[in-house]
Design a protein around this motif. Structure first.
Motif, short mmCIF file in Angstrom:
data_model
loop_
_atom_site.label_atom_id
_atom_site.label_comp_id
_atom_site.label_asym_id
_atom_site.label_seq_id
_atom_site.Cartn_x
_atom_site.Cartn_y
_atom_site.Cartn_z
N MET B 1 0.86 -1.19 0.00
CA MET B 1 0.00 0.00 0.00
C MET B 1 0.89 1.24 0.00
SD MET B 1 -3.07 -1.30 -0.05
CE MET B 1 -4.19 -0.06 0.53
N SER B 2 0.57 2.21 0.80
CA SER B 2 1.26 3.48 0.59
C SER B 2 2.60 3.52 1.30
CB SER B 2 0.39 4.62 1.09
OG SER B 2 0.65 4.86 2.43
N GLU B 14 -6.78 1.35 5.61
CA GLU B 14 -7.53 0.29 4.98
C GLU B 14 -6.70 -0.97 4.90
OE1 GLU B 14 -10.48 2.24 1.91
OE2 GLU B 14 -8.44 2.47 1.38
N PRO B 15 -6.98 -1.90 5.77
CA PRO B 15 -6.28 -3.16 5.63
C PRO B 15 -6.67 -3.86 4.33
CG PRO B 15 -7.38 -2.97 7.75
CD PRO B 15 -7.89 -1.87 6.89
N GLY B 16 -7.83 -3.47 3.80
CA GLY B 16 -8.27 -4.03 2.54
C GLY B 16 -8.37 -5.54 2.62
N LYS B 18 -5.89 -7.50 2.73
CA LYS B 18 -4.66 -8.07 3.28
C LYS B 18 -5.01 -9.06 4.39
CE LYS B 18 -1.42 -5.92 1.04
NZ LYS B 18 -2.33 -5.38 0.08
N PRO B 19 -4.23 -10.11 4.48
CA PRO B 19 -4.50 -11.08 5.55
C PRO B 19 -4.36 -10.39 6.90
CG PRO B 19 -2.39 -11.50 4.48
CD PRO B 19 -3.06 -10.46 3.69
N ARG B 20 -5.32 -10.67 7.76
CA ARG B 20 -5.27 -10.03 9.07
C ARG B 20 -4.30 -10.72 10.00
NH1 ARG B 20 -8.72 -6.47 11.10
NH2 ARG B 20 -8.68 -7.36 13.17
N THR B 21 -4.11 -12.02 9.78
CA THR B 21 -3.21 -12.72 10.68
C THR B 21 -1.88 -12.93 9.99
OG1 THR B 21 -4.17 -14.74 9.87
CG2 THR B 21 -4.98 -13.94 11.96
N ALA B 22 -0.88 -13.07 10.82
CA ALA B 22 0.46 -13.20 10.30
C ALA B 22 0.59 -14.46 9.46
CB ALA B 22 1.46 -13.25 11.43
N MET B 25 0.77 -14.47 5.72
CA MET B 25 1.94 -13.97 5.02
C MET B 25 2.95 -15.06 4.72
SD MET B 25 1.57 -10.87 4.36
CE MET B 25 3.26 -10.46 3.91
N SER B 26 2.87 -16.13 5.47
CA SER B 26 3.91 -17.14 5.33
C SER B 26 3.61 -18.09 4.19
CB SER B 26 4.07 -17.92 6.64
OG SER B 26 2.87 -18.62 6.87
N ARG B 32 6.82 -15.61 -2.20
CA ARG B 32 8.12 -15.02 -1.86
C ARG B 32 8.86 -14.61 -3.12
NH1 ARG B 32 9.89 -17.03 3.29
NH2 ARG B 32 8.47 -15.93 4.67
#
Lengths: 513, 353, 354
Positions: B1-2, B14-16, B18-22, B25-26, B32
C-alpha cells in the motif's frame, strides 16, 4: 487470578500529578504505582485522563506539579526518547509508526546496530526478525510497513517497544483493532514479559480483557484518582460504578425514560433504505433500514466497518455498489452535500479533524452547515443567525455562553455540542452520530444521550455508533452488529439483550445467532 | 500500500483484503519469489526518471551526431556540478516535508564573498572553508527560525533569500573577477580520461558531496530520522527520535550545500556576482521533484535528485544541439516535465490508498 | 484561564491586535522618510493632478496590491500561487503584442480588445492552476511551480524573445493616467479591493473560504463546496495577476518577458504574511494585506530616498519579514504569556504561603 500478585519495590511511582490545559484540568493530583512483573490496568471512561497520565509519564506533556520516580530516582523525561533511555516504552492507541519505512526500520529506528559508525542493515534486519519471532510474527522485516494491516502494525509497534531493554511497557488500548486470536497472541507475549519482570501498564476499554490479564488496577475519573485495587478483589460492577461515578443515578434515570422497545414497523415506510450498499476495500455490501423515530445502533470493534457504513450513508465516501432509497425515492448520495439535501446529517467520529473549524467562532460553526446549503451568495440574515445560535446554545447549554468565542478554546464536550447544533440547525430527518460521546466528560455525555433519545421521540431517525456497548444498548431500538467490515447480524433491542450477548455476536461473527 | 504520507492522516487505514493474521503472510515459495521480483513502489518515481533520461539520450543520440560522446556527458556533469550539490541539500529538506528557497541567493553570497575576500588578498585556504561556512550559518539561522520560532519553512527561507541577496549587493554591485593563483589553479584542475572524458575539481567535489549525502541518509541515524520525520513528525517524536535537532540540521545541510554550490559556481565562472543564481532554487526544487522525491516528504533518494539534475541538463543540451529552438523552450519543457512527474506521483499516491 | 482576569486594558487590546506590529512598522517607515525628506507627506496640485511621494507610492503599489489580494484569498484556503509573476509577464506580453501587431495601436477599441484578451488568458491560467490543485489534488506550491517555470518561457514565446514596446495613448492611461486628480491605477486597485472586500465580507464567501482553509475535511462534510471555492480563488488570483501585469506593462509601455513581475509573487506572499494572514490558511485580513503592500512599497521608496542603492532593498525586506514573523511567532507569544502566568502563579503561591 491464580498467580500471586507481585509485590516489591515499585519501578514507577507517580504521585500528585497535575496537568492543566487551557480551560481544562486534565489531571488533578493523580498517583500511580507500577511494580516489576505486574500487569497494571489503568481504568477510566473516555476523558478520565488515562492518555494524559501516560503522556505525563513518558515526557510528552510536562507536568504542572507532582513527582515521578523511576527506579528509585526522580525523573522528568524531556520526551519519549529520554523515557526510552530509562527503560520506559510506549505503544500508543493509534499506531505511531512511519508508513513510508520498512517493518525492520520501524522496529529498530534509533537503535540500529552499527558497524564502524554506519548502520549495519543486515544486522538490523536480523535483529528485527528476531524481535518479530519473539512475538510469533512471520512477516518479512524488509517489507513496507504500509503493506500490513493495522493489527500487524500494532504488533510491530510492540516489537519496537521491546527492542530496548524495557522495564516498563505501556500499552495504550493496544487491542481495539485486534481480533480474538490476535488478542490471545498479545496476551501470551504480555505474560511472557511479565515473567521476565517487566511492569506493564495496560489500558483497555474491554473489561473482559482487563479481568483476564491484569493484576492490579488504578481507576481514574474526570482527571482525579478514584483508587488503586487488586483485580481479584474488585467485582466488575463495582469497577463500572467507580469509573462512571456519581453519574450512575443520572444514567439509570435515563434508562427509565428511554422508550427503546421497538414497535411493529410492518406497513411503515423506512426513512432510509440501503440495499447491497458497499465500497471495495472499505465495507462489504450491506442492507439497512432506518425508520422515522428510530435509533439504530452500530456495534463492533474499531475497524469493523461501523464508521465506513456511516460514511457511505452520509455521502462522505462514495459507494461502488448497491443503492439507497430516501423517503421512498432513489437517492444517489455521492457527496456530503447530496446527503444534506436529503436531510441526512453526519457527525464524524474525528471531532478535531472532521468536525471542528477551530478558528471560527461558535456562531459561525453552528451556522456553517446551513450557510453552506444556501450557497455563498445568500448570506443568512444576522437576526436569523442570532435566533438559531441562541436557541441551540441554550438548548444544549453550550459553555462559554458567548457565541463569539473561538471553537478551539472550548472543551471537547462543548465542541461536540456545537457540532450537534450545526447539524440540528439543518433540521435533519436522519442524524448519523459516530462516537458522539468519545472523550467528553460524563455530564456532557449524559446530556447528549438524553438529547438523542428525545430527538428520536420527536420522530427523527438516528444512527448511533459507539465503542461503548452499554451506551448503544441503552439508546438503540435495533442494533446492527459489525465484524471485519461485514454486517454480521441485526437484533431488536429489549431488556433481555445484554452487553455480553452483543460481544458474543461480535466474536462469533453472527454465525450462531 | 502506501509508502507516502497520505494527505489525510486521520482517515481510517484500509487493511483491505490483506490477511489479518500473520499466518497468511507465510505463504509458500512462489509468493516469496514473486515479491522478490516485484519492484518496491518507492523506486517507481526514480525508475520513471531513469526512463526519461534514457529516452532523452536515445533520442539525442539518434538525432544528432556526437551527442552520445564522452565530451557531452562530461560537460553535462561539469556544467551542472553546482546544481547537483544544491539538489542534494534540497533533497534533505524536502524529505522532511520542508522547502528551502534561499539556496540561489546563498550561492550568490558565497560566490561574491569568495571573490571579494580573494580580491582583498585573503589566502584561498582560508577563503574556501569560510564561504562554505557562510552557507552553514545561514542554514542554521533558517533552521532555528523554522524549529524554535515555528515560522513556516517557506517564509523563513524566503527571508533568508532576501537577506542573502541583500548582503550580496552590500558587498558589491559589480561582478568581481577572481585572479587568485591558488584558487584559479584549483578551479582549472582537470583530469583527462582518453580522448573525450574528463572531470574537473567541481565534478569531484559534487560527487564527493553526493557520496557523503548518500551515506548520511542511508547509514546514519540522522538520515533515517529525516525519513521518519517525512513519514510523520508526530510519530517520529513519539518514537523518541531527535526530531528538533534533525529539523534544524536539514537546513544546515542545505545551507552548507548552497555554500559549496556557490564555491563551485565561482570556480566555474571565475568570478563572483550578486545576480548569480536568481531562480536557481527553482531549478534545484524541480530537479528534486523530477528525481522522484515527493514534496510532502518521506519518500525519495539523493541519487534520484542527481538524475533529476542530469535530466534538466540534458534538456538544455538537446535544445543547444537542435540549434533552431529558442532558449525559452528550455523553461517550457522543464515546466511540462515537472507537470508530468507531479501527476505521476499523484497517481501513485492515489493508487496506494 | 479560569482565574478571574481583570478586564484587559485598552492599550493591551491595541497591542494584541494582529495588525498592531505591521502598522507600527509602517508608521516608523513614514517617520523615517519624513525625517530624511520633510516633503515626503506633502502633496501638490498641478494641472489638476495630485503629485507627491505618497501618490507615487500608491500608484507604484497598485499592481502589487492587486496581486496580493488574489494571493490573500489563495493563502486563506491553505494554498499558494507561485505563478503570478509569470502570469504578469504573459498578460503584458499578450496585450502589447496584440496592440503592436494591430493596424491602429492608438484606437480605444484595439486597447480594450487587447486588455480583454490578456485578462481572459490570465483567467484561463488561473483556472488551470485551480484545476491542478482542486481536481487533480496536487499540492499548491508544486502545481503553481509548473506554471511559474513554464510561464516565462511562454511569455518569451509570445514576444519572440524581444522586449515589445508600443506607442498607444489609451493603453498608457491605465498605468500613468490620472482621473479626478488621482492615478487611474489607484482607482483600479482600489476598486478591486472594495469589490473583494464586499464579496468576502458582505456575503458568506469570506466565512466559507476561511472554513475551507482552517479545516478542509470538516468543511466538506458540512456541505461546503470546497472544490469550487478553491478553484475559484485560483482563477481570481490569475485574473488579478493579469490585471496587475497590464498596469505594470502600461507603466513602462513595454513587455519584458524576463523581468516583468519578477519576484512579485514573493513580494505578494510577504505582504499577505506581514498583514497577519497565516500561510497555514484560515483567517485572512484584506486590510492587513493592504498594510503589508504599503510596507513593502514604502520600504522600496525609503531605500531610494535614503540614498542607498535600490539593490539593497531585499536586505531591508528580510529584516522586516523576520521582525514581523518573530513578533507573530507562537513561541514568542507563548513565552510572553508564560512569563505572565508564572508571575501570576508565584504571586498566588506567595499568598498561599502567607
Amino acid at each position: 487470578m491464580s498467580t500471586p500478585v507481585p509485590e516489591g519495590r515499585p519501578v514507577v511511582e507517580m504521585s500528585g500529578i497535575s496537568i492543566e490545559f487551557p480551560g481544562v484540568k486534565a489531571l488533578d493530583g493523580v498517583d500511580l504505582t507500577l511494580r516489576p512483573g505486574e500487569i497494571h490496568a489503568l481504568m477510566g471512561e473516555n476523558g478520565a485522563g488515562k492518555s494524559t497520565m501516560i503522556k505525563a509519564l513518558t515526557g510528552v506533556y510536562s507536568i504542572d506539579s507532582g513527582t515521578i520516580v523511576v527506579d528509585g530516582s526522580p525523573h522528568t523525561f524531556s520526551g519519549p526518547g529520554a523515557a526510552q533511555q530509562a527503560g520506559v516504552s510506549t505503544v500508543y492507541q493509534e499506531v505511531n509508526l512511519c508508513e513510508n519505512l520498512s517493518v525492520a526500520e520501524n522496529i529498530m529506528l534509533g537503535h540500529e546496530p552499527r558497524r564502524g559508525g554506519a548502520i549495519n542493515w543486515r544486522a538490523t534486519r536480523r535483529r528485527a526478525g528476531e524481535m518479530l519471532a519473539r512475538l510469533n510474527l512471520d512477516i518479512d522485516p524488509a517489507s513496507s510497513l504500509a503493506s500490513h494491516s493495522l493489527a500487524i502494525q500494532q504488533l510491530v509497534a510492540i516489537c519496537r517497544a521491546l527492542v530496548i531493554d524495557c522495564k516498563v511497557l505501556i500499552l495504550d488500548e493496544p487491542t481495539s483493532s485486534l481480533d480474538a486470536d490476535e488478542v490471545a497472541q498479545l496476551f501470551e507475549v504480555m505474560r511472557r514479559l511479565k515473567d521476565d519482570g517487566v511492569a506493564i501498564l495496560f489500558v483497555s476499554h474491554f473489561l473482559e480483557q482487563v479481568y483476564a490479564i491484569s493484576d492490579r488496577m488504578t481507576v481514574l475519573r474526570n482527571g482525579r484518582l478514584v483508587g488503586e485495587y487488586r483485580t481479584d478483589e474488585l467485582p466488575r460492577l463495582e469497577l463500572v460504578s467507580k469509573m462512571i461515578g456519581a453519574s450512575l443515578d443520572e444514567l439509570s434515570e435515563l434508562e427509565q425514560t428511554t422508550e427503546r422497545i421497538a414497535h411493529d414497523r410492518s406497513g411503515e415506510e423506512p426513512f432510509i433504505q440501503a440495499v447491497g450498499l458497499g465500497r471495495k476495500g472499505s465495507i462489504q455490501p450491506f442492507d439497512l433500514d432506518i425508520y422515522p423515530g428510530e435509533v439504530v445502533g452500530l456495534a463492533g470493534l474499531l475497524g469493523s466497518g461501523r464508521t465506513e457504513m456511516a460514511r457511505l450513508l452520509a455521502g462522505a465516501d462514495r459507494a461502488d455498489s448497491g443503492q439507497t432509497t430516501v423517503s421512498g425515492r432513489l437517492a444517489r448520495l455521492r457527496t456530503p452535500r447530496a446527503a444534506m439535501q436529503r436531510n441526512i446529517a453526519f457527525s464524524s467520529e474525528h471531532r478535531k479533524a472532521e468536525g471542528v473549524v477551530g478558528d471560527l467562532t461558535i456562531r459561525e460553526n453552528i451556522v456553517l452547515g446551513l450557510q453552506a446549503d444556501r450557497g455563498w451568495a445568500r448570506r443568512m440574515p444576522r437576526r436569523q443567525v442570532d435566533e438559531i445560535v441562541e436557541k441551540y446554545m441554550t438548548a444544549l447549554s453550550i459553555r462559554p455562553n458567548n457565541p463569539d468565542a473561538l471553537l478551539r478554546n472550548l472543551s471537547g464536550g462543548n465542541q461536540q455540542k456545537v457540532l450537534l447544533a450545526r447539524w440540528l440547525a439543518t433540521a435533519p430527518e436522519l442524524l448519523i452520530l459516530d462516537e458522539p460521546t468519545r472523550g467528553i466528560d460524563v455530564g456532557a455525555k449524559a446530556e447528549i444521550q438524553k438529547l438523542v433519545a428525545q430527538l428520536a421521540s420527536q420522530g427523527m431517525s438516528v444512527l448511533f455508533i459507539s465503542a461503548e456497548l452499554d451506551e448503544v444498548l441503552r439508546l438503540s431500538h435495533r442494533i446492527a452488529v459489525m465484524r471485519d467490515r461485514v454486517k454480521v447480524a441485526e437484533i431488536t433491542n429489549s431488556d433481555d439483550v445484554t452487553v455480553e450477548n452483543v460481544v458474543e455476536l461480535i466474536a462469533s461473527g453472527g454465525t450462531d445467532s | 500500500m502506501s509508502t507516502v504520507k497520505t494527505p489525510t492522516p486521520t482517515s481510517p487505514r484500509e487493511p483491505g483484503n490483506k490477511p489479518r493474521t500473520a499466518g497468511g503472510m507465510s505463504a509458500g515459495m512462489p509468493v516469496r519469489f514473486a515479491s522478490r521480483i516485484r519492484v518496491d513502489r518507492r523506486y517507481l518515481p526514480v525508475i520513471g526518471t531513469l526512463v526519461v533520461l534514457a529516452l532523452m539520450l536515445i533520442i539525442g543520440g539518434s538525432r544528432y551526431e556526437n551527442f552520445l560522446s564522452g565530451r557531452v556527458i562530461s560537460n553535462l556533469f561539469i556544467n551542472n556540478s553546482f546544481l547537483i550539490v544544491l539538489a542534494v541539500g534540497m533533497t534533505f529538506v524536502i524529505l522532511t516535508g520542508g522547502i528551502d528557497l534561499s539556496v540561489g541567493s546563498v550561492v550568490a553570497l558565497s560566490g561574491i564573498s569568495a571573490a571579494s575576500l580573494l580580491q582583498s588578498g585573503w589566502p584561498a585556504a582560508v577563503v574556501i572553508p569560510l564561504v562554505v561556512l557562510i552557507g552553514t550559518v545561514i542554514g542554521l539561522v533558517v533552521g532555528i527560525m523554522v524549529h524554535v520560532f515555528e515560522i513556516q519553512p517557506f517564509i523563513a527561507t524566503l527571508a533568508a533569500m532576501f537577506l542573502a541577496r541583500g548582503l550580496c549587493y552590500v558587498i558589491s554591485l559589480q561582478s568581481i573577477p577572481i585572479n587568485d593563483d591558488t584558487f584559479v589553479s584549483i578551479a582549472s584542475w582537470k583530469q583527462q580520461f582518453g580522448e573525450e572524458w574528463r572531470i574537473t575539481t567541481s565534478v569531484v567535489i559534487a560527487l564527493v558531496v553526493v557520496a557523503i549525502a548518500f551515506y548520511m541518509l542511508h547509514y546514519t541515524q540522522f538520515g533515517r530520522t529525516v525519513y521518519a520525520i517525512g513519514g510523520g513528525e508526530q510519530s517520529a517524536m513519539l518514537m523518541g527520535l531527535p526530531v528538533a535537532r534533525t529539523k534544524v540540521l536539514v537546513y544546515v545541510v542545505s545551507g552548507t550545500c548552497a555554500g559549496i554550490g556557490g564555491l563551485l559556481f565561482a570556480m566555474f565562472s571565475r568570478s563572483g556576482y550578486s545576480l548569480t543564481g536568481v531562480g536557481m532554487e527553482l531549478d534545484a526544487i524541480a530537479a528534486v521533484v523530477i528525481g522522484g522525491t515527493i514534496l510532502t516528504g518521506g519518500t525519495g533518494f539523493v541519487l534520484g535528485s542527481v538524475l533529476g539534475v542530469l535530466v534538466l541538463g540534458l534538456i538544455q543540451t538537446i535544445i543547444t544541439f537542435e540549434g533552431t529552438l529558442s532558449s525559452w523552450w528550455t523553461k517550457i519543457v522543464i515546466g511540462g516535465l515537472l507537470l508530468v512527474f507531479v501527476i505521476l506521483q499523484r497517481v501513485l499516491v492515489v493508487r496506494r490508498r | 484561564m479560569s482565574t478571574a482576569a481583570p478586564a484587559t486594558p485598552t492599550w493591551q487590546r491595541v497591542t494584541q491586535h494582529r495588525l498592531f506590529w505591521p502598522v507600527v512598522a509602517l508608521v516608523a517607515l513614514f517617520v523615517a522618510n519624513t525625517i530624511a525628506n520633510p516633503g515626503f507627506l506633502s502633496l501638490r496640485l498641478q494641472d489638476g493632478h495630485l503629485f507627491g511621494a505618497l501618490i507615487n507610492l500608491l500608484r507604484g503599489g497598485s499592481p502589487l496590491l492587486l496581486i496580493a489580494l488574489g494571493m490573500t484569498l489563495v493563502i486563506a484556503t491553505r494554498g499558494i500561487d507561485l505563478s503570478v509573476g509569470a502570469v504578469v509577464a504573459i498578460s503584458g506580453a499578450v496585450a502589447l503584442s496584440f496592440i503592436a501587431s494591430s493596424s491602429d495601436p492608438s484606437s480605444v477599441t484595439t486597447v480594450l480588445v487587447a486588455i480583454g484578451i490578456a485578462l481572459a488568458l490570465s483567467l484561463v491560467l488561473g483556472v488551470w492552476n485551480g484545476f491542478l490543485v482542486s481536481v487533480v489534488g496536487i499540492q499548491p506550491i508544486i502545481a503553481t511551480l509548473v506554471l511559474m517555470t513554464a510561464g516565462r518561457g511562454v511569455a518569451m514565446l509570445i514576444t519572440g524573445g524581444q522586449i515589445t514596446t508600443v506607442n498607444s495613448a489609451p493603453f498608457k492611461t491605465l498605468g500613468s493616467g490620472f482621473w479626478l486628480g488621482l492615478p487611474v491605477a489607484v482607482f483600479v486597485a482600489g476598486g478591486v479591493f472594495a469589490l473583494v472586500a464586499f464579496l468576502t465580507r458582505r456575503t458568506a464567501l469570506g466565512m466559507l473560504i476561511e472554513s475551507v482553509g482552517i479545516n478542509p475535511e470538516a468543511s466538506r462534510l458540512a456541505g461546503v463546496k470546497s472544490r469550487s471555492i478553491i478553484w475559484t480563488v485560483y482563477a481570481v488570483c490569475g485574473l488579478f495577476a493579469g490585471l496587475g501585469g497590464l498596469i505594470i506593462s502600461s507603466n513602462v509601455m513595454a513587455a519584458d518577458a524576463n523581468n516583468a513581475g519578477l519576484f512579485i509573487e514573493l513580494d505578494a506572499i510577504l505582504a499577505v504574511v506581514i498583514g497577519g494572514t497565516s500561510l497555514s490558511g484560515g483567517k485572512f485580513s484584506l486590510a492587513g494585506t493592504l498594510v503589508g503592500v504599503l510596507i513593502i512599497q514604502t520600504l522600496t521608496v525609503t531605500v531610494t530616498m535614503l540614498g542607498i542603492s535600490p539593490s539593497v532593498t531585499p536586505l531591508f525586506k528580510a529584516i522586516v519579514v523576520i521582525a514581523v514573523c518573530l513578533a507573530q511567532s507562537p513561541k514568542i507569544r507563548d513565552a510572553v504569556a508564560a512569563r505572565r502566568r508564572r508571575a501570576a502563579r508565584t504571586s498566588q503561591a506567595a499568598e498561599v504561603a502567607a
